[in-house]
Design a protein around this motif. Structure first.
Motif, short mmCIF file in Angstrom:
data_model
loop_
_atom_site.label_atom_id
_atom_site.label_comp_id
_atom_site.label_asym_id
_atom_site.label_seq_id
_atom_site.Cartn_x
_atom_site.Cartn_y
_atom_site.Cartn_z
N THR A 139 0.81 -1.22 0.00
CA THR A 139 0.00 0.00 0.00
C THR A 139 0.84 1.28 0.00
O THR A 139 0.30 2.36 -0.15
CB THR A 139 -0.94 0.02 1.21
OG1 THR A 139 -0.16 -0.11 2.41
CG2 THR A 139 -1.93 -1.14 1.14
N GLY A 140 2.16 1.15 0.20
CA GLY A 140 3.03 2.31 0.11
C GLY A 140 3.12 3.15 1.36
O GLY A 140 3.62 4.28 1.31
N ASP A 141 2.70 2.60 2.52
CA ASP A 141 2.78 3.37 3.76
C ASP A 141 4.02 3.04 4.58
O ASP A 141 4.17 3.51 5.71
CB ASP A 141 1.52 3.14 4.61
CG ASP A 141 1.34 1.68 5.03
OD1 ASP A 141 2.16 0.83 4.63
OD2 ASP A 141 0.36 1.39 5.74
N ASP A 194 2.41 -5.55 4.33
CA ASP A 194 1.05 -6.07 4.25
C ASP A 194 1.10 -7.55 3.88
O ASP A 194 2.11 -8.04 3.38
CB ASP A 194 0.26 -5.30 3.17
CG ASP A 194 0.37 -3.79 3.33
OD1 ASP A 194 -0.06 -3.28 4.38
OD2 ASP A 194 0.91 -3.13 2.41
N LEU A 195 0.01 -8.24 4.10
CA LEU A 195 -0.10 -9.66 3.77
C LEU A 195 -0.97 -9.82 2.54
O LEU A 195 -2.11 -9.35 2.50
CB LEU A 195 -0.71 -10.43 4.94
CG LEU A 195 -1.13 -11.88 4.67
CD1 LEU A 195 0.07 -12.74 4.33
CD2 LEU A 195 -1.89 -12.44 5.87
N LEU A 196 -0.42 -10.49 1.52
CA LEU A 196 -1.20 -10.85 0.34
C LEU A 196 -1.33 -12.37 0.31
O LEU A 196 -0.34 -13.08 0.42
CB LEU A 196 -0.50 -10.34 -0.93
CG LEU A 196 -1.22 -10.62 -2.26
CD1 LEU A 196 -2.55 -9.88 -2.32
CD2 LEU A 196 -0.33 -10.21 -3.43
N TYR A 197 -2.55 -12.85 0.19
CA TYR A 197 -2.77 -14.30 0.13
C TYR A 197 -3.86 -14.59 -0.90
O TYR A 197 -4.61 -13.71 -1.33
CB TYR A 197 -3.15 -14.85 1.50
CG TYR A 197 -4.50 -14.44 2.04
CD1 TYR A 197 -5.64 -15.20 1.78
CD2 TYR A 197 -4.64 -13.29 2.83
CE1 TYR A 197 -6.88 -14.82 2.28
CE2 TYR A 197 -5.87 -12.92 3.33
CZ TYR A 197 -6.99 -13.68 3.05
OH TYR A 197 -8.22 -13.31 3.54
N GLY A 228 7.30 1.33 -7.60
CA GLY A 228 7.40 1.33 -6.15
C GLY A 228 6.54 0.29 -5.45
O GLY A 228 6.48 0.28 -4.22
N ILE A 229 5.92 -0.61 -6.20
CA ILE A 229 5.03 -1.62 -5.63
C ILE A 229 5.56 -3.00 -6.00
O ILE A 229 5.91 -3.25 -7.15
CB ILE A 229 3.59 -1.45 -6.16
CG1 ILE A 229 3.08 -0.04 -5.85
CG2 ILE A 229 2.66 -2.49 -5.55
CD1 ILE A 229 1.82 0.32 -6.58
N GLY A 277 -5.00 -1.29 -4.96
CA GLY A 277 -6.01 -1.37 -6.02
C GLY A 277 -5.97 -2.62 -6.86
O GLY A 277 -6.74 -2.74 -7.80
N GLY A 278 -5.09 -3.56 -6.58
CA GLY A 278 -5.11 -4.81 -7.31
C GLY A 278 -3.85 -5.08 -8.10
O GLY A 278 -2.82 -4.44 -7.93
N LEU A 279 -3.97 -6.04 -9.02
CA LEU A 279 -2.82 -6.54 -9.75
C LEU A 279 -3.18 -6.63 -11.23
O LEU A 279 -4.26 -7.08 -11.59
CB LEU A 279 -2.44 -7.93 -9.23
CG LEU A 279 -1.15 -8.54 -9.75
CD1 LEU A 279 0.04 -7.94 -9.00
CD2 LEU A 279 -1.17 -10.05 -9.56
#
Length: 231
Positions: A90-92, A96-99, A162-163, A183-185
């Motif tokens: 999220t750039g903060d 974060d966790l992506l699953y 940056g992501i 916002g997704g992939l």
């Protein structure tokens, strides 16, 4: 060239989200292992693991052992999920966790900073309610099932936005998934995966590359891989 496999010692005991002492499962029980680099801000690598119904965080790797083990979740949720990445999406500045779920969706759980503000509070990844957004947000609505995407590899940002990005092995071939923050992939056809292909680094552009081992008879996953061992 042969080399010894060095054991990585795991704590015999950990703590759950309430602070109670719990047994750490044997390494042979691990279903998924995800190395996340340093996400807690102590300059030491961290590891996330699923073992049956349990979701664990091992933090503070010293070069021989992990200093802490936290049982983040124990229930019915994780047997039907695959870990994808623990990184700042999220750039903060907080990981974060992506699953993904077996239904084919990808979900994002936004991490919270620890009390010192230096890194991730791993307890914020324990449940959706504990996260920064108080819920898991949809990162991809479909196309992420094990059938559609048998394998995936989370990688650093190679698209200069940056992501973090993802290499995805799909039914249609290997593709590059471009991260889009919360916002997704976006999944697009991949460039060539020849020597130095896939984004640079060895090509002189200071971006990560995808390379084959110099000696094709040596498997990078087994030749000198560490092994986990209980204390």
């Amino acid at each position: 060239m042969a080399c010894a496999r060095l054991p990585i010692l795991l704590p015999a005991k950990g703590t759950d989200t309430s602070g109670s002492s719990v047994d750490v499962p044997a390494p042979s029980a691990f279903d998924q292992i995800l190395s996340a680099g340093d996400v807690t801000g102590d300059d030491r690598p961290d590891l996330f693991v699923t073992a049956g119904t349990q979701f664990w965080a091992f933090t503070g790797y010293t070069g021989a052992s992990f200093s802490s083990a936290r049982l983040l979740n124990d229930g019915t949720a994780w047997p039907s999920r695959d870990l994808v990445s623990v990184s700042d999406i999220t750039g903060d500045g907080i990981a974060d966790l992506l699953y993904r779920s077996t239904s084919g969706r990808a979900l994002l759980r936004q991490g919270k900073a620890d009390s010192a503000g230096k890194g991730l509070d791993v307890l914020s990844l324990a449940t959706a309610a504990a996260s920064s957004a108080d819920k898991d947000t949809e990162y991809a609505a479909s196309g992420w099932s094990p059938t559609d995407m048998p394998r995936m590899l989370a990688i650093p940002d190679v698209t200069a936005d940056g992501i973090p990005d993802i290499w995805a092995h799909m039914k249609t071939g290997v593709r590059l998934g471009r991260g889009a923050g919360g916002g997704g992939l976006t999944v697009s056809p991949s460039p060539s995966l020849g020597p130095g292909g896939g984004g640079g680094g060895g090509g002189g552009d200071q971006k990560p590359d995808s390379r084959a081992p110099a000696d094709p008879s040596v498997s990078p996953s087994t030749s000198c891989a560490p092994r986990f061992a209980p204390r």
